[in-house]
Design a protein around this motif. Structure first.
Motif, PDB file in Angstrom:
ATOM      1  N   LEU A   3       0.863  -1.176   0.000  1.00 38.99           N
ATOM      2  CA  LEU A   3       0.000   0.000   0.000  1.00 38.99           C
ATOM      3  C   LEU A   3       0.899   1.225   0.000  1.00 38.99           C
ATOM      4  O   LEU A   3       1.778   1.354   0.842  1.00 38.99           O
ATOM      5  N   ASN A   4       0.685   2.091  -0.977  1.00 40.94           N
ATOM      6  CA  ASN A   4       1.438   3.337  -1.046  1.00 40.94           C
ATOM      7  C   ASN A   4       0.490   4.491  -0.785  1.00 40.94           C
ATOM      8  O   ASN A   4      -0.584   4.561  -1.380  1.00 40.94           O
ATOM      9  N   VAL A   5       0.914   5.378   0.105  1.00 43.57           N
ATOM     10  CA  VAL A   5       0.098   6.534   0.446  1.00 43.57           C
ATOM     11  C   VAL A   5       0.970   7.773   0.341  1.00 43.57           C
ATOM     12  O   VAL A   5       2.055   7.828   0.915  1.00 43.57           O
ATOM     13  N   SER A   6       0.500   8.753  -0.410  1.00 43.08           N
ATOM     14  CA  SER A   6       1.211  10.030  -0.472  1.00 43.08           C
ATOM     15  C   SER A   6       0.187  11.137  -0.277  1.00 43.08           C
ATOM     16  O   SER A   6      -0.947  11.036  -0.756  1.00 43.08           O
ATOM     17  N   GLY A  12      -5.871  24.493   4.286  1.00 43.22           N
ATOM     18  CA  GLY A  12      -7.285  24.167   4.295  1.00 43.22           C
ATOM     19  C   GLY A  12      -7.670  22.813   3.743  1.00 43.22           C
ATOM     20  O   GLY A  12      -8.749  22.320   4.024  1.00 43.22           O
ATOM     21  N   TYR A  13      -6.811  22.206   2.938  1.00 43.23           N
ATOM     22  CA  TYR A  13      -7.185  20.900   2.396  1.00 43.23           C
ATOM     23  C   TYR A  13      -5.958  20.039   2.137  1.00 43.23           C
ATOM     24  O   TYR A  13      -4.829  20.512   2.113  1.00 43.23           O
ATOM     25  N   ALA A  14      -6.227  18.752   1.937  1.00 44.91           N
ATOM     26  CA  ALA A  14      -5.176  17.799   1.590  1.00 44.91           C
ATOM     27  C   ALA A  14      -5.735  16.804   0.592  1.00 44.91           C
ATOM     28  O   ALA A  14      -6.922  16.470   0.631  1.00 44.91           O
ATOM     29  N   VAL A  15      -4.878  16.356  -0.318  1.00 41.75           N
ATOM     30  CA  VAL A  15      -5.224  15.277  -1.238  1.00 41.75           C
ATOM     31  C   VAL A  15      -4.348  14.089  -0.864  1.00 41.75           C
ATOM     32  O   VAL A  15      -3.124  14.185  -0.872  1.00 41.75           O
ATOM     33  N   MET A  16      -4.998  12.983  -0.502  1.00 38.28           N
ATOM     34  CA  MET A  16      -4.284  11.761  -0.134  1.00 38.28           C
ATOM     35  C   MET A  16      -4.450  10.763  -1.269  1.00 38.28           C
ATOM     36  O   MET A  16      -5.567  10.346  -1.566  1.00 38.28           O
ATOM     37  N   ALA A  17      -3.353  10.432  -1.930  1.00 36.74           N
ATOM     38  CA  ALA A  17      -3.380   9.457  -3.017  1.00 36.74           C
ATOM     39  C   ALA A  17      -3.011   8.084  -2.461  1.00 36.74           C
ATOM     40  O   ALA A  17      -1.979   7.934  -1.811  1.00 36.74           O
ATOM     41  N   ILE A  18      -3.874   7.115  -2.721  1.00 37.57           N
ATOM     42  CA  ILE A  18      -3.658   5.757  -2.228  1.00 37.57           C
ATOM     43  C   ILE A  18      -3.513   4.837  -3.426  1.00 37.57           C
ATOM     44  O   ILE A  18      -4.283   4.924  -4.384  1.00 37.57           O
ATOM     45  N   ALA A  19      -2.527   3.945  -3.367  1.00 34.50           N
ATOM     46  CA  ALA A  19      -2.322   2.968  -4.433  1.00 34.50           C
ATOM     47  C   ALA A  19      -2.052   1.605  -3.820  1.00 34.50           C
ATOM     48  O   ALA A  19      -1.351   1.500  -2.812  1.00 34.50           O
ATOM     49  N   PRO A  28      -3.963  -0.895   8.839  1.00 35.18           N
ATOM     50  CA  PRO A  28      -3.320  -0.147   9.934  1.00 35.18           C
ATOM     51  C   PRO A  28      -2.397   0.967   9.432  1.00 35.18           C
ATOM     52  O   PRO A  28      -2.330   2.037  10.034  1.00 35.18           O
ATOM     53  N   ARG A  29      -1.719   0.732   8.326  1.00 33.87           N
ATOM     54  CA  ARG A  29      -0.855   1.780   7.760  1.00 33.87           C
ATOM     55  C   ARG A  29      -1.698   2.967   7.309  1.00 33.87           C
ATOM     56  O   ARG A  29      -1.353   4.116   7.555  1.00 33.87           O
ATOM     57  N   LEU A  30      -2.811   2.679   6.646  1.00 35.36           N
ATOM     58  CA  LEU A  30      -3.693   3.750   6.194  1.00 35.36           C
ATOM     59  C   LEU A  30      -4.263   4.511   7.388  1.00 35.36           C
ATOM     60  O   LEU A  30      -4.335   5.737   7.384  1.00 35.36           O
ATOM     61  N   LEU A  37      -2.385  12.854   9.391  1.00 34.40           N
ATOM     62  CA  LEU A  37      -2.951  13.942   8.603  1.00 34.40           C
ATOM     63  C   LEU A  37      -3.963  14.750   9.419  1.00 34.40           C
ATOM     64  O   LEU A  37      -3.989  15.976   9.349  1.00 34.40           O
ATOM     65  N   LEU A  38      -4.783  14.060  10.209  1.00 38.48           N
ATOM     66  CA  LEU A  38      -5.800  14.746  10.995  1.00 38.48           C
ATOM     67  C   LEU A  38      -5.189  15.632  12.078  1.00 38.48           C
ATOM     68  O   LEU A  38      -5.807  16.609  12.495  1.00 38.48           O
ATOM     69  N   GLU A  39      -3.977  15.310  12.513  1.00 39.17           N
ATOM     70  CA  GLU A  39      -3.275  16.165  13.479  1.00 39.17           C
ATOM     71  C   GLU A  39      -3.008  17.543  12.886  1.00 39.17           C
ATOM     72  O   GLU A  39      -2.999  18.539  13.601  1.00 39.17           O
TER      73      GLU A  39
END
Length: 115
Positions: A3-6, A12-19, A28-30, A37-39
């Motif tokens: 699982l790759n997460v960037s 004000g915003y975030a884009v989380m790309a998951i592959a 659990p990694r996600l 990110l929520l912090e």
């Protein structure tokens, strides 16, 4: 499968790309990525799922948990570009009416490449 997460964040915003695959082993990694990110406290998170090949109930629960935490803070969590298999899971479970689902990452989030 890995699982790759960037994540790309701006004010004000975030884009989380998951592959990859979101399942019992990778969830659990996600979840840890969401917690981190929520912090930082963006008001809007868009999850780019165009690279997700598989997502089981464990993965959906991670997404729901993140959605709940965002809503508690008055924020938004949206899903973008799910592949047909993931979209079908969202539809069968009724989660397509719980999440805001976009066909692609909203254009206004792609124009600002800083961060």
């Amino acid at each position: 499968m890995e699982l790759n997460v960037s994540t790309r964040s701006t004010t004000g915003y975030a884009v989380m790309a998951i592959a990859g695959e979101i399942d019992l082993y990778t969830a659990p990694r996600l979840q840890a990525e969401f917690a981190r990110l929520l912090e930082n406290g963006p008001a809007r998170i868009v999850i780019d799922m165009s690279g997700v090949e598989f997502c089981d109930s464990t993965g959906m629960n991670v997404l729901l948990s993140a959605l709940k935490r965002m809503r508690e803070r008055g924020g938004q969590l949206e899903v973008a570009a799910p592949r047909p298999a993931v979209r079908k899971i969202l539809q069968v479970t009724g989660l397509d009416s719980v999440f805001t689902v976009h066909d692609a990452v909203p254009a206004e989030l792609l124009t600002d490449q800083s961060g």
